[in-house]
Design a protein around this motif. Sequence first.
Motif, PDB file in Angstrom:
ATOM      1  N   ILE A 194       0.838  -1.205   0.000  1.00  0.00           N
ATOM      2  CA  ILE A 194       0.000   0.000   0.000  1.00  0.00           C
ATOM      3  C   ILE A 194       0.869   1.248   0.000  1.00  0.00           C
ATOM      4  CG2 ILE A 194      -1.747   1.280   1.280  1.00  0.00           C
ATOM      5  CD1 ILE A 194      -2.842  -1.341   2.307  1.00  0.00           C
ATOM      6  N   TYR A 195       1.932   1.220   0.768  1.00  0.00           N
ATOM      7  CA  TYR A 195       2.870   2.355   0.785  1.00  0.00           C
ATOM      8  C   TYR A 195       3.468   2.595  -0.600  1.00  0.00           C
ATOM      9  CZ  TYR A 195       7.495   4.490   1.389  1.00  0.00           C
ATOM     10  OH  TYR A 195       8.618   5.253   1.241  1.00  0.00           O
ATOM     11  N   ALA A 196       3.868   1.503  -1.271  1.00  0.00           N
ATOM     12  CA  ALA A 196       4.423   1.642  -2.620  1.00  0.00           C
ATOM     13  C   ALA A 196       3.387   2.188  -3.591  1.00  0.00           C
ATOM     14  CB  ALA A 196       4.943   0.285  -3.100  1.00  0.00           C
ATOM     15  N   GLY A 197       2.141   1.752  -3.452  1.00  0.00           N
ATOM     16  CA  GLY A 197       1.093   2.259  -4.333  1.00  0.00           C
ATOM     17  C   GLY A 197       0.760   3.717  -4.079  1.00  0.00           C
ATOM     18  N   LEU A 198       0.734   4.124  -2.804  1.00  0.00           N
ATOM     19  CA  LEU A 198       0.437   5.520  -2.483  1.00  0.00           C
ATOM     20  C   LEU A 198       1.564   6.450  -2.908  1.00  0.00           C
ATOM     21  CD1 LEU A 198      -1.180   5.130   1.061  1.00  0.00           C
ATOM     22  CD2 LEU A 198      -2.319   5.801  -1.060  1.00  0.00           C
ATOM     23  N   GLU A 199       2.784   5.961  -2.900  1.00  0.00           N
ATOM     24  CA  GLU A 199       3.897   6.796  -3.351  1.00  0.00           C
ATOM     25  C   GLU A 199       3.762   7.169  -4.823  1.00  0.00           C
ATOM     26  OE1 GLU A 199       8.203   6.905  -1.352  1.00  0.00           O
ATOM     27  OE2 GLU A 199       7.782   5.144  -2.587  1.00  0.00           O
ATOM     28  N   ARG A 200       3.091   6.295  -5.590  1.00  0.00           N
ATOM     29  CA  ARG A 200       2.926   6.567  -7.016  1.00  0.00           C
ATOM     30  C   ARG A 200       1.756   7.516  -7.302  1.00  0.00           C
ATOM     31  NH1 ARG A 200       4.511   0.977  -7.373  1.00  0.00           N
ATOM     32  NH2 ARG A 200       2.347   0.286  -7.372  1.00  0.00           N
ATOM     33  N   VAL A 201       0.968   7.825  -6.283  1.00  0.00           N
ATOM     34  CA  VAL A 201      -0.129   8.777  -6.471  1.00  0.00           C
ATOM     35  C   VAL A 201       0.455  10.187  -6.523  1.00  0.00           C
ATOM     36  CG1 VAL A 201      -2.223   9.744  -5.470  1.00  0.00           C
ATOM     37  CG2 VAL A 201      -1.785   7.289  -5.294  1.00  0.00           C
ATOM     38  N   PRO A 202       0.282  10.938  -7.607  1.00  0.00           N
ATOM     39  CA  PRO A 202       0.889  12.277  -7.718  1.00  0.00           C
ATOM     40  C   PRO A 202       0.364  13.226  -6.647  1.00  0.00           C
ATOM     41  CG  PRO A 202       0.111  11.488  -9.853  1.00  0.00           C
ATOM     42  CD  PRO A 202      -0.438  10.554  -8.824  1.00  0.00           C
ATOM     43  N   ASP A 203       1.270  13.961  -6.045  1.00  0.00           N
ATOM     44  CA  ASP A 203       0.868  14.964  -5.056  1.00  0.00           C
ATOM     45  C   ASP A 203       0.010  16.056  -5.681  1.00  0.00           C
ATOM     46  OD1 ASP A 203       2.273  13.604  -3.123  1.00  0.00           O
ATOM     47  OD2 ASP A 203       4.100  14.802  -3.364  1.00  0.00           O
ATOM     48  N   SER A 204       0.194  16.277  -6.978  1.00  0.00           N
ATOM     49  CA  SER A 204      -0.576  17.325  -7.650  1.00  0.00           C
ATOM     50  C   SER A 204      -2.078  17.024  -7.618  1.00  0.00           C
ATOM     51  CB  SER A 204      -0.114  17.472  -9.102  1.00  0.00           C
ATOM     52  OG  SER A 204      -0.255  16.247  -9.807  1.00  0.00           O
ATOM     53  N   LEU A 205      -2.443  15.740  -7.628  1.00  0.00           N
ATOM     54  CA  LEU A 205      -3.864  15.391  -7.560  1.00  0.00           C
ATOM     55  C   LEU A 205      -4.445  15.745  -6.203  1.00  0.00           C
ATOM     56  CD1 LEU A 205      -3.970  11.935  -9.387  1.00  0.00           C
ATOM     57  CD2 LEU A 205      -4.575  14.187 -10.286  1.00  0.00           C
ATOM     58  N   LEU A 206      -3.678  15.539  -5.147  1.00  0.00           N
ATOM     59  CA  LEU A 206      -4.145  15.901  -3.809  1.00  0.00           C
ATOM     60  C   LEU A 206      -4.285  17.420  -3.693  1.00  0.00           C
ATOM     61  CD1 LEU A 206      -1.947  13.485  -1.636  1.00  0.00           C
ATOM     62  CD2 LEU A 206      -4.170  13.073  -2.700  1.00  0.00           C
ATOM     63  N   GLU A 207      -3.327  18.138  -4.264  1.00  0.00           N
ATOM     64  CA  GLU A 207      -3.401  19.595  -4.226  1.00  0.00           C
ATOM     65  C   GLU A 207      -4.587  20.113  -5.052  1.00  0.00           C
ATOM     66  OE1 GLU A 207       0.370  20.774  -5.701  1.00  0.00           O
ATOM     67  OE2 GLU A 207       1.488  20.075  -3.923  1.00  0.00           O
ATOM     68  N   SER A 209      -7.378  18.501  -5.595  1.00  0.00           N
ATOM     69  CA  SER A 209      -8.592  18.219  -4.830  1.00  0.00           C
ATOM     70  C   SER A 209      -8.802  19.257  -3.737  1.00  0.00           C
ATOM     71  CB  SER A 209      -8.508  16.823  -4.219  1.00  0.00           C
ATOM     72  OG  SER A 209      -9.626  16.560  -3.392  1.00  0.00           O
ATOM     73  N   SER A 210      -7.700  19.649  -3.081  1.00  0.00           N
ATOM     74  CA  SER A 210      -7.804  20.671  -2.035  1.00  0.00           C
ATOM     75  C   SER A 210      -8.206  22.022  -2.620  1.00  0.00           C
ATOM     76  CB  SER A 210      -6.471  20.785  -1.300  1.00  0.00           C
ATOM     77  OG  SER A 210      -6.510  21.794  -0.319  1.00  0.00           O
ATOM     78  N   ASP A 211      -7.647  22.358  -3.788  1.00  0.00           N
ATOM     79  CA  ASP A 211      -7.973  23.629  -4.426  1.00  0.00           C
ATOM     80  C   ASP A 211      -9.437  23.685  -4.848  1.00  0.00           C
ATOM     81  OD1 ASP A 211      -5.376  24.412  -4.069  1.00  0.00           O
ATOM     82  OD2 ASP A 211      -4.742  23.876  -6.105  1.00  0.00           O
ATOM     83  N   LEU A 212     -10.007  22.535  -5.180  1.00  0.00           N
ATOM     84  CA  LEU A 212     -11.406  22.482  -5.607  1.00  0.00           C
ATOM     85  C   LEU A 212     -12.370  22.369  -4.425  1.00  0.00           C
ATOM     86  CD1 LEU A 212     -11.049  20.117  -8.700  1.00  0.00           C
ATOM     87  CD2 LEU A 212     -11.491  22.587  -8.705  1.00  0.00           C
ATOM     88  N   GLY A 213     -11.821  22.448  -3.217  1.00  0.00           N
ATOM     89  CA  GLY A 213     -12.685  22.439  -2.030  1.00  0.00           C
ATOM     90  C   GLY A 213     -12.885  21.077  -1.412  1.00  0.00           C
ATOM     91  N   GLY A 214     -12.159  20.096  -1.891  1.00  0.00           N
ATOM     92  CA  GLY A 214     -12.303  18.757  -1.333  1.00  0.00           C
ATOM     93  C   GLY A 214     -11.662  18.663   0.047  1.00  0.00           C
ATOM     94  N   ARG A 215     -12.416  18.178   1.016  1.00  0.00           N
ATOM     95  CA  ARG A 215     -11.878  18.008   2.358  1.00  0.00           C
ATOM     96  C   ARG A 215     -11.080  16.708   2.423  1.00  0.00           C
ATOM     97  NH1 ARG A 215     -15.863  20.735   6.748  1.00  0.00           N
ATOM     98  NH2 ARG A 215     -16.513  22.515   5.476  1.00  0.00           N
ATOM     99  N   THR A 216     -10.526  16.477   3.603  1.00  0.00           N
ATOM    100  CA  THR A 216      -9.609  15.334   3.741  1.00  0.00           C
ATOM    101  C   THR A 216     -10.290  14.022   3.395  1.00  0.00           C
ATOM    102  OG1 THR A 216      -8.398  16.507   5.482  1.00  0.00           O
ATOM    103  CG2 THR A 216      -8.082  14.125   5.318  1.00  0.00           C
ATOM    104  N   TRP A 217     -11.451  13.760   4.009  1.00  0.00           N
ATOM    105  CA  TRP A 217     -12.115  12.482   3.758  1.00  0.00           C
ATOM    106  C   TRP A 217     -12.609  12.375   2.330  1.00  0.00           C
ATOM    107  CZ3 TRP A 217     -11.067   8.723   6.779  1.00  0.00           C
ATOM    108  CH2 TRP A 217     -10.827   8.945   8.142  1.00  0.00           C
ATOM    109  N   ARG A 218     -13.057  13.505   1.769  1.00  0.00           N
ATOM    110  CA  ARG A 218     -13.510  13.501   0.377  1.00  0.00           C
ATOM    111  C   ARG A 218     -12.351  13.182  -0.561  1.00  0.00           C
ATOM    112  NH1 ARG A 218     -17.920  13.041  -2.991  1.00  0.00           N
ATOM    113  NH2 ARG A 218     -17.560  14.199  -4.917  1.00  0.00           N
ATOM    114  N   THR A 219     -11.184  13.757  -0.285  1.00  0.00           N
ATOM    115  CA  THR A 219      -9.997  13.481  -1.101  1.00  0.00           C
ATOM    116  C   THR A 219      -9.585  12.022  -0.977  1.00  0.00           C
ATOM    117  OG1 THR A 219      -9.234  15.764  -0.823  1.00  0.00           O
ATOM    118  CG2 THR A 219      -7.599  14.128  -1.502  1.00  0.00           C
ATOM    119  N   MET A 220      -9.628  11.505   0.249  1.00  0.00           N
ATOM    120  CA  MET A 220      -9.269  10.098   0.453  1.00  0.00           C
ATOM    121  C   MET A 220     -10.215   9.177  -0.303  1.00  0.00           C
ATOM    122  SD  MET A 220      -6.575   9.567   2.403  1.00  0.00           S
ATOM    123  CE  MET A 220      -6.891   7.939   3.046  1.00  0.00           C
TER     124      MET A 220
END
Length: 304
Positions: A194-207, A209-220
């Motif tokens: 799971i750690y290896a898979g999450l490392e491949r998730v781009p940080d830009s997607l999380l950012e 989601s945050s810019d579009l108003g997505g909260r933590t649980w919504r982003t997860m």
Amino acid sequence: MTSAHTTRRAPALPRASAARRGSAFLTAHPRVRLGLLLAAPLFWLVVVYIVALVLLLVTAFWTVDSFTGEIRIDWTLDNIVTVLTGALYQTVTLRTVGVAAAVTVIDVLLALPIAFFMAKVAGPRLQRILVIAVLMPLWASYLVKAYAWRSVLSQDGILEWLLAPLGLHTPGYGLTATIITLSYLWLPYVILPIYAGLERVPDSLLEASSDLGGRTWRTMRSVVLPLAFPAIVAGTIFSFSLSLGDYITVNIVGGASQMLGNLVYTNVGAANNLPLAAAIALIPIVIIFGYLALVRRTGALDNL
């Protein structure tokens, strides 16, 4: 001197030329090169694993002489029918699958936040420290860890001492203790994929989601989990399959509980009925191959 020296070195030229031709051939044919590299490990895999499984399958169709106790090569389906129709084997199979499923769910719930913190929150130095911390339990012996949990879960153990002031008590030895111990044993095997898979998730997607108003649980829920799902399933393969075939932990902390591995061990040892043991062993093999067939479409096998 020059002529003699040249004469002495002349025989080495054909060998060097052959080496160059061989190198050029392998360079021009990458598939041949790959085949030669994989030949030895594939041969070992076929001999040790596949042939062993085939022999196990064959043994399940043999019988044991009730008088001498010797194995007889008399082809029969009696062992398979006994395992499929016997109430004992059906009960133990359901119990084993239930324990393996419970261990898998617990490990995934524990591994997800740990792996996410390691991959997306922790800095580089802390990340390395956490990876080492996850790997450290693997350096200890399986038996040492299982017996340590036996001590912790005993009526006079440290867990009882901690729970007593709250009016609670340890579950004692049984299926609950087995699930707790197995969850601890296989947790690193779930965290790492799971750690290896999450490392491949781009940080830009999380950012984003945050810019579009997505909260933590919504982003997860909408970003992280769909992208990490193959890695999560890859982790479940380890915990589910390892729990499915385990029998030592049940002997140590399971009390009178039995799983499929215990039945195999009993029939191989005390009962001296190898064909029946082979027939029982086919149950977890069929289950895990069926599970692998189901998860293959998720791309989880690419994360192993």
